[in-house]
Design a protein around this motif. Sequence first.
Motif, PDB file in Angstrom:
ATOM      1  N   ILE A 109       3.966 -44.223 -19.341  1.00 37.29           N
ATOM      2  CA  ILE A 109       4.839 -43.741 -20.432  1.00 37.29           C
ATOM      3  C   ILE A 109       5.826 -44.900 -20.655  1.00 37.29           C
ATOM      4  O   ILE A 109       6.503 -45.593 -19.845  1.00 37.29           O
ATOM      5  CB  ILE A 109       5.811 -42.526 -19.943  1.00 37.29           C
ATOM      6  CG1 ILE A 109       4.509 -41.438 -19.600  1.00 37.29           C
ATOM      7  CG2 ILE A 109       6.538 -42.146 -21.117  1.00 37.29           C
ATOM      8  CD1 ILE A 109       5.287 -40.128 -19.009  1.00 37.29           C
ATOM      9  N   TYR A 110       5.716 -45.104 -22.049  1.00 38.09           N
ATOM     10  CA  TYR A 110       6.853 -45.957 -22.786  1.00 38.09           C
ATOM     11  C   TYR A 110       8.077 -44.938 -23.441  1.00 38.09           C
ATOM     12  O   TYR A 110       7.502 -44.415 -24.191  1.00 38.09           O
ATOM     13  CB  TYR A 110       6.195 -46.861 -23.947  1.00 38.09           C
ATOM     14  CG  TYR A 110       7.261 -47.802 -24.314  1.00 38.09           C
ATOM     15  CD1 TYR A 110       7.190 -49.456 -24.325  1.00 38.09           C
ATOM     16  CD2 TYR A 110       8.087 -47.476 -25.447  1.00 38.09           C
ATOM     17  CE1 TYR A 110       8.044 -50.307 -24.691  1.00 38.09           C
ATOM     18  CE2 TYR A 110       9.055 -48.350 -25.928  1.00 38.09           C
ATOM     19  CZ  TYR A 110       8.805 -49.911 -25.507  1.00 38.09           C
ATOM     20  OH  TYR A 110       9.867 -50.581 -26.176  1.00 38.09           O
ATOM     21  N   SER A 165       8.008 -45.897 -17.774  1.00 43.73           N
ATOM     22  CA  SER A 165       7.828 -44.697 -16.386  1.00 43.73           C
ATOM     23  C   SER A 165       7.610 -45.608 -15.270  1.00 43.73           C
ATOM     24  O   SER A 165       7.200 -46.818 -15.518  1.00 43.73           O
ATOM     25  CB  SER A 165       6.781 -43.901 -16.524  1.00 43.73           C
ATOM     26  OG  SER A 165       5.596 -44.476 -16.838  1.00 43.73           O
ATOM     27  N   SER A 166       7.854 -45.143 -14.220  1.00 50.42           N
ATOM     28  CA  SER A 166       7.661 -46.354 -12.959  1.00 50.42           C
ATOM     29  C   SER A 166       6.200 -46.707 -12.515  1.00 50.42           C
ATOM     30  O   SER A 166       6.096 -47.527 -12.222  1.00 50.42           O
ATOM     31  CB  SER A 166       8.101 -45.591 -11.552  1.00 50.42           C
ATOM     32  OG  SER A 166       7.451 -44.334 -11.383  1.00 50.42           O
ATOM     33  N   ASP A 167       5.368 -45.903 -13.051  1.00 48.99           N
ATOM     34  CA  ASP A 167       3.951 -46.358 -12.947  1.00 48.99           C
ATOM     35  C   ASP A 167       3.175 -46.790 -14.131  1.00 48.99           C
ATOM     36  O   ASP A 167       2.021 -47.230 -14.047  1.00 48.99           O
ATOM     37  CB  ASP A 167       3.014 -45.052 -12.430  1.00 48.99           C
ATOM     38  CG  ASP A 167       3.153 -44.072 -13.377  1.00 48.99           C
ATOM     39  OD1 ASP A 167       3.885 -43.999 -14.298  1.00 48.99           O
ATOM     40  OD2 ASP A 167       2.305 -43.000 -13.194  1.00 48.99           O
ATOM     41  N   ALA A 168       3.791 -47.088 -15.253  1.00 45.31           N
ATOM     42  CA  ALA A 168       3.432 -47.547 -16.561  1.00 45.31           C
ATOM     43  C   ALA A 168       2.725 -48.982 -16.325  1.00 45.31           C
ATOM     44  O   ALA A 168       1.528 -48.807 -16.932  1.00 45.31           O
ATOM     45  CB  ALA A 168       4.656 -47.816 -17.521  1.00 45.31           C
ATOM     46  N   VAL A 187       3.375 -42.890 -25.570  1.00 37.38           N
ATOM     47  CA  VAL A 187       4.956 -43.095 -26.183  1.00 37.38           C
ATOM     48  C   VAL A 187       5.509 -41.514 -26.536  1.00 37.38           C
ATOM     49  O   VAL A 187       5.239 -40.839 -26.901  1.00 37.38           O
ATOM     50  CB  VAL A 187       4.903 -43.710 -27.444  1.00 37.38           C
ATOM     51  CG1 VAL A 187       6.507 -43.836 -28.120  1.00 37.38           C
ATOM     52  CG2 VAL A 187       4.344 -45.286 -27.543  1.00 37.38           C
ATOM     53  N   ILE A 188       6.930 -41.756 -25.853  1.00 34.98           N
ATOM     54  CA  ILE A 188       7.603 -40.492 -25.865  1.00 34.98           C
ATOM     55  C   ILE A 188       8.915 -41.056 -26.517  1.00 34.98           C
ATOM     56  O   ILE A 188       9.805 -41.815 -26.228  1.00 34.98           O
ATOM     57  CB  ILE A 188       8.140 -39.906 -24.547  1.00 34.98           C
ATOM     58  CG1 ILE A 188       6.775 -39.389 -24.140  1.00 34.98           C
ATOM     59  CG2 ILE A 188       9.242 -38.748 -24.828  1.00 34.98           C
ATOM     60  CD1 ILE A 188       6.954 -38.423 -22.781  1.00 34.98           C
TER      61      ILE A 188
END
Length: 325
Positions: free
Chosen positions: A198-199, A96-99, A120-121
């Motif tokens: 988010i990964y 995700s862009s803010d990970a 993790v998704i």
Amino acid sequence: MAKVSILVAVYNAEKYLPKCLDSLVNQSLADIQIICIDDGSTDESLPILQQYSKADHRIDVIALDQNKGQAKARNEGLKIAHGQYVCFLDSDDWFSSDALACMVSVFEKYPQTDCVLFHVINWQSGHKVEYPMKSFEVKSGQEAFEDSLTWKIHGVYGVRKELHIRFPYDTSAQAFSDDNTTRLHYLYASEVRCCDGIYYYRVNPNSVTHAVNVHRFDYLKANESMKQQLIQLNLSKRILDIYENVRWLNVVGVYMFYFQYRHKLSEADSNYGLSEIRRVWRTIEIDRLTVKNKTKFGYIPFSKSWALFRIQEEVYFTLRQWLNR
């Protein structure tokens, strides 16, 4: 010095690589080092990496002459990492862009924290499924380590560089041995926390860990390496008992892979896989197994007779196959 160094091991990933790299160059945290290691790709992965590197000075590209496996490739990248924190991103996955900003925020808020897990998704054919892990605010390194033995917590995280340099990736097998390094990072961490970054993990049937190939048998070799490291670290009998049960379940699990796919492997690879299962079967310490894990049909070790163990497995997996029709 960058805030974060990201290790991206790449092998024949041309189909997914742009999405992976775009998710990195567009991070809200700009102070990053992106280390891409082409692991002897035979497709257009390396030209794609070189194109991105020309467009973004934060991307370093290392090209290996031959395929050495993910752990060795990441270790090559680790040698030039200058970030305060280190994490990985597989070439068919994305953030995700803010990970990375979320991860760094947790590290900076809690100075005793050595490892920060991403959210993790799993992504498969457009369907999103969260990794089945109970949420937690903080664990001691020992707690996280014990949970990682059976993957109650996952191994997708960032770590302080000093700890990663102390424990680089385990290269005892071409596949799966990197899991061992995760466990050691957790064990020697003061604290382990989670972040909201988010990964996105792509369930790719062609990846090394999912494809039908001889490297699936590396799981057993990687497990052996982990056991030896636990012994060398002089860990308790309880920990060794837990992990020996994990090893035993994996022996049965790898036999299931052999049973299902041996006809899709070459004769040489099929014979090698069976010999690896037999070799590791002999090393299992039966006294460490729980009653359930050594008396349930399909899991009885028959430590004195390989022939009886094989007959059991063939019958067990044939029945399972028939019942699942």
